[in-house]
Design a protein around this motif. Sequence first.
Motif, PDB file in Angstrom:
ATOM      1  N   HIS A 177      -9.584  28.610 -15.978  1.00 52.64           N
ATOM      2  CA  HIS A 177      -9.773  28.067 -17.079  1.00 52.64           C
ATOM      3  C   HIS A 177     -11.685  28.055 -17.761  1.00 52.64           C
ATOM      4  CE1 HIS A 177     -10.443  23.347 -16.889  1.00 52.64           C
ATOM      5  NE2 HIS A 177     -11.721  23.397 -16.741  1.00 52.64           N
ATOM      6  N   PRO A 178     -11.322  28.385 -18.863  1.00 50.61           N
ATOM      7  CA  PRO A 178     -12.550  28.880 -19.569  1.00 50.61           C
ATOM      8  C   PRO A 178     -13.598  27.806 -19.702  1.00 50.61           C
ATOM      9  CG  PRO A 178     -10.958  27.826 -21.008  1.00 50.61           C
ATOM     10  CD  PRO A 178     -10.124  27.889 -19.632  1.00 50.61           C
ATOM     11  N   GLY A 179     -14.179  26.378 -19.405  1.00 48.31           N
ATOM     12  CA  GLY A 179     -14.484  25.994 -20.253  1.00 48.31           C
ATOM     13  C   GLY A 179     -15.311  25.156 -18.697  1.00 48.31           C
ATOM     14  N   ALA A 180     -16.702  24.954 -19.316  1.00 51.59           N
ATOM     15  CA  ALA A 180     -17.677  24.045 -18.427  1.00 51.59           C
ATOM     16  C   ALA A 180     -18.501  23.551 -19.321  1.00 51.59           C
ATOM     17  CB  ALA A 180     -18.904  25.865 -17.799  1.00 51.59           C
ATOM     18  N   THR A 181     -19.189  21.919 -18.892  1.00 55.68           N
ATOM     19  CA  THR A 181     -20.043  21.084 -18.932  1.00 55.68           C
ATOM     20  C   THR A 181     -20.895  22.162 -20.203  1.00 55.68           C
ATOM     21  OG1 THR A 181     -20.646  20.749 -17.072  1.00 55.68           O
ATOM     22  CG2 THR A 181     -19.131  19.102 -18.409  1.00 55.68           C
ATOM     23  N   ALA A 182     -21.771  22.893 -19.752  1.00 55.90           N
ATOM     24  CA  ALA A 182     -22.886  23.362 -19.479  1.00 55.90           C
ATOM     25  C   ALA A 182     -22.187  24.858 -20.632  1.00 55.90           C
ATOM     26  CB  ALA A 182     -24.219  23.694 -19.053  1.00 55.90           C
ATOM     27  N   PRO A 183     -22.663  24.999 -21.438  1.00 58.34           N
ATOM     28  CA  PRO A 183     -22.721  26.577 -22.200  1.00 58.34           C
ATOM     29  C   PRO A 183     -23.439  27.442 -22.104  1.00 58.34           C
ATOM     30  CG  PRO A 183     -23.150  24.548 -24.153  1.00 58.34           C
ATOM     31  CD  PRO A 183     -23.069  24.289 -22.883  1.00 58.34           C
ATOM     32  N   ALA A 184     -24.218  27.249 -21.523  1.00 60.79           N
ATOM     33  CA  ALA A 184     -24.709  28.623 -20.995  1.00 60.79           C
ATOM     34  C   ALA A 184     -23.831  29.611 -18.969  1.00 60.79           C
ATOM     35  CB  ALA A 184     -26.040  28.633 -20.039  1.00 60.79           C
ATOM     36  N   ARG A 185     -22.834  28.300 -19.154  1.00 55.73           N
ATOM     37  CA  ARG A 185     -22.161  28.982 -18.306  1.00 55.73           C
ATOM     38  C   ARG A 185     -20.135  29.369 -18.356  1.00 55.73           C
ATOM     39  NH1 ARG A 185     -23.192  23.901 -13.966  1.00 55.73           N
ATOM     40  NH2 ARG A 185     -24.936  23.807 -13.508  1.00 55.73           N
ATOM     41  N   ARG A 186     -19.897  29.213 -19.533  1.00 57.81           N
ATOM     42  CA  ARG A 186     -19.126  29.455 -19.783  1.00 57.81           C
ATOM     43  C   ARG A 186     -19.715  31.258 -20.507  1.00 57.81           C
ATOM     44  NH1 ARG A 186     -19.408  24.911 -24.321  1.00 57.81           N
ATOM     45  NH2 ARG A 186     -19.344  23.398 -23.224  1.00 57.81           N
ATOM     46  N   MET A 187     -17.986  32.027 -19.644  1.00 58.16           N
ATOM     47  CA  MET A 187     -18.018  33.126 -20.783  1.00 58.16           C
ATOM     48  C   MET A 187     -17.430  33.001 -22.668  1.00 58.16           C
ATOM     49  SD  MET A 187     -15.590  36.569 -19.765  1.00 58.16           S
ATOM     50  CE  MET A 187     -16.860  37.112 -18.195  1.00 58.16           C
ATOM     51  N   SER A 188     -17.630  34.005 -22.584  1.00 57.85           N
ATOM     52  CA  SER A 188     -16.948  33.655 -24.510  1.00 57.85           C
ATOM     53  C   SER A 188     -16.121  33.381 -24.792  1.00 57.85           C
ATOM     54  CB  SER A 188     -17.985  35.150 -25.381  1.00 57.85           C
ATOM     55  OG  SER A 188     -17.397  35.907 -25.344  1.00 57.85           O
ATOM     56  N   PRO A 189     -15.571  32.715 -25.698  1.00 55.70           N
ATOM     57  CA  PRO A 189     -13.904  32.577 -25.513  1.00 55.70           C
ATOM     58  C   PRO A 189     -12.939  34.299 -25.955  1.00 55.70           C
ATOM     59  CG  PRO A 189     -14.607  31.205 -27.088  1.00 55.70           C
ATOM     60  CD  PRO A 189     -15.644  32.020 -26.407  1.00 55.70           C
ATOM     61  N   GLY A 190     -13.416  35.262 -26.590  1.00 55.67           N
ATOM     62  CA  GLY A 190     -13.293  36.106 -27.428  1.00 55.67           C
ATOM     63  C   GLY A 190     -13.340  37.282 -26.250  1.00 55.67           C
ATOM     64  N   ARG A 191     -14.533  37.278 -25.030  1.00 59.13           N
ATOM     65  CA  ARG A 191     -14.253  38.343 -23.782  1.00 59.13           C
ATOM     66  C   ARG A 191     -13.240  38.204 -22.577  1.00 59.13           C
ATOM     67  NH1 ARG A 191     -15.650  43.462 -23.818  1.00 59.13           N
ATOM     68  NH2 ARG A 191     -17.525  43.540 -22.275  1.00 59.13           N
TER      69      ARG A 191
END
Length: 342
Positions: A180-194
């Motif tokens: 599950h890649p998503g999170a409400t805060a962008p700071a908590r997400r790994m980049s999609p490419g990674r």
Amino acid sequence: MRSRVLVVRQDNLGDVLLAGPCVRAVAAAASVTVLAGPRGAAAAALLPGVDDVITWRAPWIDPEPEPVERADVERIRETIARCDFDAALVLTSFHQSPLPTATVLRLAGVPWVGAISDDYPGSLLDLRHRVPAGLPEAERALSLAEAAGYRLPAGDDGRLAVARPLPPVEGLPDRYVAVHPGATAPARRMSPGRLAEAVAALAAAGHDVVVTGAASEAGLTAQVAGVHGLDFAGRTSFAELAYVLERADAVVAPNSAAAHLAAAVGTPVVSLFSPVVPASQWRPYRVPQVLLGDQYAPCRGTRARECPVAGHPCLETVTPGAVLDAVESLVREGRLREEITR
């Protein structure tokens, strides 16, 4: 006649899930209505012990707040007043104040209100509860219920939980890892490419991978799934997502509702955890897990929604091999537990 208690948790899905043990403690002795925000109402409906859900966007809680409007506040005051609650517990995170909500409850005629508050509440609270810093969020909320005289029933171990049965979802592999890649805060997400590289590594090692997300995240999930994963974006309600995560061998997710939902259905979690908030409070609760991410990165404790550090090093330094190793260690442990319990 059972008393009627309003339990308030007004922010996101994961926050509401973490209120579950508190809700069950109250529900052992009373009828429970949850006052949730629109971002968390679906989780409130999935909690055992909840009889009703009222949805309202609180402008002092929502991360993208609307202006405070008298008519809007008056509408929720009237709604609460009509319900004739006997008591209310206001749950907040450590950085939020319960006092604006307590004011609305007092104006609605709720006769008894309890909350965790470091600020002086005047006559707004009947119970001003205080807790030590660093408690896991589920225990912090449960401690308020206990201070108010509510206890979990015998046999309830205090873990996160969801109401059953869960609605089934078609098209899933027999065994798979959910990402599950998503999170409400962008700071908590790994980049999609990674994260796409991690999905490719999982697939190369023989794991089927199901990538989950909301319909609004279709671009993100498509990039992460690539040609190696099954893209389930927009194919599940929140309750159906619980079914998908429950059947998975392991879940890979950032600090997000999906990680807490995986914990609520008992599935091991590889937690891609950005330290903008403390892992001691917000990591997946009481479920087998591996925590990945630099917990001493410069963003530590900032509560930032957007990453304040160039290159997002807390998560971008996590290698696909580390994700694979973490998944396989949890899968091995899970299968060993299955063999022992047969």
